[in-house]
Enzyme design. Structure first.
Site, PDB file in Angstrom:
ATOM      1  CG  ASP A 142      -2.363   0.436   1.006  1.00 28.63           C
ATOM      2  OD1 ASP A 142      -2.150   1.827   0.923  1.00 28.63           O
ATOM      3  OD2 ASP A 142      -3.261  -0.067   0.803  1.00 28.63           O
ATOM      4  CG  HIS A 219      -5.342   3.870   0.941  1.00 32.87           C
ATOM      5  ND1 HIS A 219      -5.065   2.723   0.927  1.00 32.87           N
ATOM      6  CD2 HIS A 219      -6.437   4.029   0.625  1.00 32.87           C
ATOM      7  CE1 HIS A 219      -5.916   1.859   0.374  1.00 32.87           C
ATOM      8  NE2 HIS A 219      -6.760   2.508  -0.020  1.00 32.87           N
ATOM      9  CB  SER A 554      -9.605   0.466   0.056  1.00 38.49           C
ATOM     10  OG  SER A 554      -8.679   0.508  -0.952  1.00 38.49           O
TER      11      SER A 554
END
Length: 779
Positions: A142, A219, A554
Site C-alpha cells: 500500500d 491509506h 479498500s
C-alpha cells in the site's frame, strides 16, 4: 524539511491503471516474466537475469543500467528499461513466459468486530482462542505506514517475540528510523524504482510524499490498522462512532511494503506494476502469512491467459507458497460486471455498510423533523433561512437547484442561508465539493438530495452538509415553496447502532459477474467497508487525532485479512483455498441474510435483494468459519486446470509452475474447478460438474444435501449423502443442472447445502440460460 504540507482526503478508495507522462519516448519499463524460479539461490537467479539482459543489450554495463528490479524469491523475472523492439525480441526467448509494459494501479473500527461476533467479552470466541492472531504475519502492499510511537495502533504492548519464521526487516529512509519498527511493526520496505523511472520529472524535493516506508496519504496506515491494529480505548471521530478501536487480529504482526506514491499531477496515488511485483516477491521471501492488497484496475481487465496483471502473477506464486492473498473487489458499483481482481486464487472482497448510521436531524419551520445523514459535529445550527435556488421567473437570470449549477448561482441567493440542491452524481466528493461553493458564497449550510445509499463524509471545517434521498429532498422543497420565509434548523449528527439500522451491500462496491471467466464467482465474500474508523496520517484533511473514517472495498479487504489471520492461527496447516472455503461457505448460514437473519439488500439506483454477484458467499461470519465442517480445498493442480481451460499453452504453464505440464485434450471444463460456488454462465440444456469436499469436523460425520435451485433450473446432486470416517476424509459428488427455460435468461440464483444438523456448508449457485447463443454457434 519541506516548507509545505499538502492536505489529502481519502474517502472512497481502491488503487487503478492510469496514463502518466513517460521519462523517455524510446525506452519504457517492461516486466519480463519467467515463471517459477530455476534456482533456490537468489543470487543465481539475479545473475541469470543479468545474463539474459546482457545478451539482449550487448554488454553487462548496459544491462546493469537497464535493470530496475530482479524478481528472485517467489518467482523469476525482472523489470528493465527496453525499447519496443527489444521487448519484442526478448519475448521470443524460450525462457520467457510473457513480456508486459509497466502499468499503474489506483487505491481501491470501533463497531466492525463486535458486529461480526469478534468482541473481546466472549473468552471462547475465535479472537481469544487464537491469542488474537499472535505469530501470524500480515503483509500489506500500500502507501506505507504512520509509525509507532506516533500511531498507537502499532504499539507492541503485550505482544510476544517476533515469529521465528520471519526473514524480513525494516529499511530506514526519510522520516523513518529502524527504531520505528518494533514487535508489532516488524517489516517496512519501500519500492519506487519503477514509478520513479517512468514518471517524467518526479523527485522527492517537489513531492510531499516521503522517500521511505512512511505514509503520507494515510491509506496504508488505515488498511494496516484495520487488519491488525492494536487496542486503543475511547476513540471516535469528533464524538461519532466512539468505542475501542482495534484490528481484526490485534496481536498479529504487520509488514508494510510501500509500492504506492502520491503525486498531485496524477490526481493522487499511483502504484507501478513493477514496484508491486517486487513488493510481493519480497513478501514471499520474508515469510508473511497473509497478503492484503487494497489495489485494483479498471475495466477492461487483463486476461490471466496472458498474465499481464502484476497482482495476478504475484498472487499466484504467493498462494503456491501457502500465502493467502486478499484483494479489494473495486469501487465501480453498482454497475454489473465491474468486479476486479478476479483470478481464482485471489480472495476478492465486496463492501457492505455497518449497522450504524449518523442520523442528523433537520427541523423545518413547520416543525417537521427529517433525518438526514452527515458527519456534522459542530454546535447546532439554529433556525436559518432556507432556499432552493431556482429561477424566480421574473428576471433575466436562469439558474436552478441542481447541485452542479451552484457555482453559477448569484452569491446573494445563498449568502446567510442553508441551501437545498439536487444531484444525480454518484461521486462521493459531490457533497463536500458543493458545500465549498455554498460556504464561499456566504451560505451557512447545505442539504443535498441524491440517490440513496451513497456514502457520506464530513465537510471541511465542520460546515453543515447533510444528505437526504430524493423523497425527503422533495418534502423539503415542497415546504420551501409553501411559505414566504422558509427556515431550517440543523442539529449535530448522532451515532445510531443496531436495529433498526440494517446493513446493505454498499452502492460503490463493484459487482459481478466476472468478465474474465464468468464461471468463476466474484466477489468471494463481503465485509464492512463503509465509514470504517481507523488510524491515518495527520496529512489527511478530515482526520481527528490521527484517526479518520474511510469508505471503499479498500476498507473491506483488510477486515477479511484480519479474519484470515485469526483462522490461520487456528488452522496453521490449512491452504489458502481451505481458508477461503471456510469463509465463503459460512457467510452467515446462507448467502441471503445478515447476522440478525434479515434479508441483505444491495444498494444502487434501486435497492434489490443482494445476490452472489453482489457479495459472493455473503457477509463474513468469522465464528462459523472457524469450524466450517467441510471445505472445498484446492492446490496447484486446480489452478493448472483453470489455466488449461482458459487456453494457456503447455509451455507457459510449465514455466509458471516450475514443472512439465501437459493440458488434456479436449481441454478440461472450468466448471469442474473445486470452488466453493457453482456458476454456469451458458446453460443450454444440461451440464454435469464435479466437486470434492474434505471433512475438517468430527471424524465420523454424515452430511445430507439440501438444494435450493435457481428459478427454472433443475439441480440433481449424487450422491445425496456423504459419509466420512477415519478412512474416508474426502468425498466427491456430481451436480447435474438442466434448464426448463425456452429463451435466453439473465442469472437466477440458488444454493447447495451439505448439512449434518450442526454445520450448514453452503455454496451459491448461479445459472444463466443461453439458448440463442448456442443456436447460432451450431447453425
Amino acid at each position: 524539511m519541506r516548507n509545505f504540507r499538502s492536505s489529502v482526503l481519502v474517502v472512497l478508495s481502491l488503487i487503478i491503471v492510469s496514463n502518466v507522462a513517460r521519462a523517455s519516448a524510446e525506452t519504457k519499463i517492461h516486466i519480463v516474466y519467467l515463471g517459477e524460479k530455476q534456482h533456490d539461490d537468489p543470487k543465481l537467479v539475479t545473475e541469470s537475469h543479468h545474463q539474459m539482459l546482457s545478451s539482449l543489450l550487448g554488454s553487462k554495463e548496459d544491462a546493469h543500467d537497464s535493470m530496475v528490479y530482479s524478481y528472485r524469491h517467489g518467482f523469476s523475472g525482472f523489470a528493465a528499461r527496453l525499447t519496443k523492439s527489444q521487448a519484442k525480441k526478448i519475448s521470443y526467448s524460450p525462457e520467457v513466459v510473457h513480456v508486459m509494459p509497466d502499468s499503474y494501479y489506483e487505491l481501491a473500527t470501533t463497531r466492525t468486530w463486535d458486529y461480526l461476533g469478534l468482541g473481546t467479552a466472549n473468552p471462547k470466541n475465535l479472537l481469544n482462542n487464537t491469542n488474537m492472531g499472535d505469530q501470524v504475519i500480515i503483509g500489506v502492499v500500500d502507501t506505507g505506514m504512520r509509525v509507532w510511537p506516533e500511531s498507537e495502533s502499532f504499539n507492541d504492548d503485550g505482544v510476544g517475540p517476533i515469529p521465528s519464521h520471519w526473514k524480513g526487516g525494516c529499511i530506514p529512509g526519510e522520516n523513518f528510523k529502524l527504531t520505528n519498527c518494533n514487535k508489532k511493526l516488524i517489516g517496512a520496505k519501500y519500492y519506487i524504482n519503477g514509478f520513479q523511472s517512468e514518471i517524467d520529472g518526479f523527485n522527492f524535493t517537489e513531492s510531499p510524499d516521503y522517500s521511505s516506508a512512511r505514509d503520507f496519504v494515510g491509506h496504508g496506515t488505515h488498511v494496516a490498522s484495520t487488519a491488525g491494529g492494536s487496542y486503543i480505548p475511547d476513540v471516535s471521530y469528533k464524538g461519532l462512532a466512539r468505542g475501542t478501536m482495534r484490528g481484526g487480529a490485534p496481536r498479529a504482526r504487520i509488514a508494510m511494503y510501500k509500492a504506492c506514491w502520491y503525486l498531485e499531477e496524477l490526481g493522487g496515488v499511483t502504484c507501478s506494476s513493477s514496484d508491486i511485483l517486487k513488493a510481493i516477491d519480497d513478501a514471499i521471501h520474508d515469510g508473511v502469512d497473509v497478503l492484503s492488497l487494497s489495489l485494483g484496475s479498471r475495466i477492461p481487465l487483463n486476461s490471466e491467459t496472458d498474465l499481464p496483471d502484476a497482482i495476478a502473477i504475484g498472487s499466484f506464486h504467493a498462494v503456491a507458497k501457502g500465502i493467502t492473498v486478499v484483494c479489494a473487489g473495486g469501487n465501480a458499483g453498482p454497475s454489473a460486471q465491474t468486479i476486479a481482481n478476479t483470478a481464482p486464487w485471489i480472495l476478492t472482497v465486496a463492501a457492505t455498510t455497518l449497522d450504524r448510521s449518523f442520523a442528523t436531524p433537520i427541523i423545518l419551520g413547520n416543525k417537521k423533523v427529517i433525518l438526514g445523514q452527515a458527519m456534522y459535529t459542530a454546535p447546532n445550527l439554529g433556525f436559518t433561512s432556507l432556499v432552493y435556488p431556482e429561477d424566480p421567473g421574473n428576471s433575466n437570470e436562469t439558474f436552478n437547484g441542481d447541485c452542479e449549477s451552484l457555482n453559477f448561482i448569484p452569491i446573494r441567493a445563498m449568502a446567510g442561508k442553508v441551501v437545498l440542491c439536487f444531484t444525480i452524481s454518484r461521486r462521493y466528493t459531490t457533497l463536500s465539493g458543493d458545500a465549498s461553493f455554498v460556504k464561499r458564497a456566504g451560505g451557512l449550510g447545505l442539504i443535498i438530495a441524491r440517490t440513496p445509499g451513497y456514502t457520506v463524509s464530513p465537510c471541511k471545517d465542520d460546515f453543515p452538509c447533510v444528505a437526504v434521498d430524493y423523497e425527503l429532498g422533495t418534502d423539503i422543497l415542497f415546504y420551501i415553496r409553501s411559505t414566504r420565509s422558509p427556515v431550517v434548523k440543523i442539529q449535530r449528527s448522532r451515532t445510531i447502532v443496531g436495529q433498526p439500522v440494517g446493513i446493505k451491500v454498499a452502492t460503490f462496491s463493484s459487482r459481478g459477474p466476472n468478465t474474465i471467466s464468468p464461471a468463476i464467482l466474484k466477489p468471494d465474500i463481503a465485509a464492512p467497508g463503509v465509514n470504517i474508523l481507523a488510524a491515518t496520517s495527520p496529512n489527511v484533511t478530515n482526520n481527528a487525532g490521527g484517526f479518520a473514517m474511510y469508505s471503499g472495498t479498500s476498507m473491506a479487504a483488510p477486515v477479511i485479512s484480519g479474519v484470515v489471520a485469526l483462522l490461520k492461527a487456528l488452522h496453521p496447516n490449512w491452504s489458502p483455498a481451505a481458508l477461503r472455503s471456510a469463509i465463503v461457505t459460512t457467510g452467515h448460514y446462507s448467502w441471503r441474510t445478515d447476522p440478525s437473519g434479515e434479508q441483505l439488500p444491495a444498494e444502487g439506483s434501486s435497492r434489490k435483494a443482494a445476490d452472489p454477484f453482489d457479495y459472493g458467499g455473503g457477509l463474513v461470519n468469522p465464528e462459523k468459519a472457524a469450524e466450517p465442517g467441510l471445505i472445498y480445498d484446492m492446490g496447484p493442480k486446480d489452478y493448472i486446470l483453470y489455466l488449461c481451460s482458459a487456453g494457456y499453452n503447455d509451455s507457459s504453464i510449465s514455466q509458471l509452475v516450475g514443472k512439465v505440464t501437459v493440458c488434456s485434450n479436449p481441454k478440461p471444463s472450468v466448471l469442474d474447478m473445486n470452488l466453493p460456488s457453482i456458476t454456469i454462465p451458458n446453460l443450454k440444456e444440461k451440464v454435469t460438474l464435479t466437486r470434492t469436499v474434505t471433512n475438517v469436523g468430527p471424524v465420523n460425520s454424515v452430511y445430507k444435501v439440501v438444494v435450493e435451485p435457481p428459478l427454472g433450473v433443475r439441480v440433481v446432486v449424487t450422491p445425496k449423502k456423504l459419509v466420512f470416517n477415519s478412512k474416508t476424509k474426502r468425498v466427491s459428488f456430481k451436480v447435474r443442472a438442466s434448464t426448463t427455460h425456452k429463451i435466453n435468461t439473465g442469472y437466477y440464483f440458488g444454493s447447495l447445502i451439505w448439512t449434518d444438523n450442526v454445520h450448514n456448508v453452503t455454496i451459491p449457485v448461479s445459472v444463466r440460460t443461453q439458448i440463442l447463443q448456442n443456436y447460432f454457434d451450431e447453425n
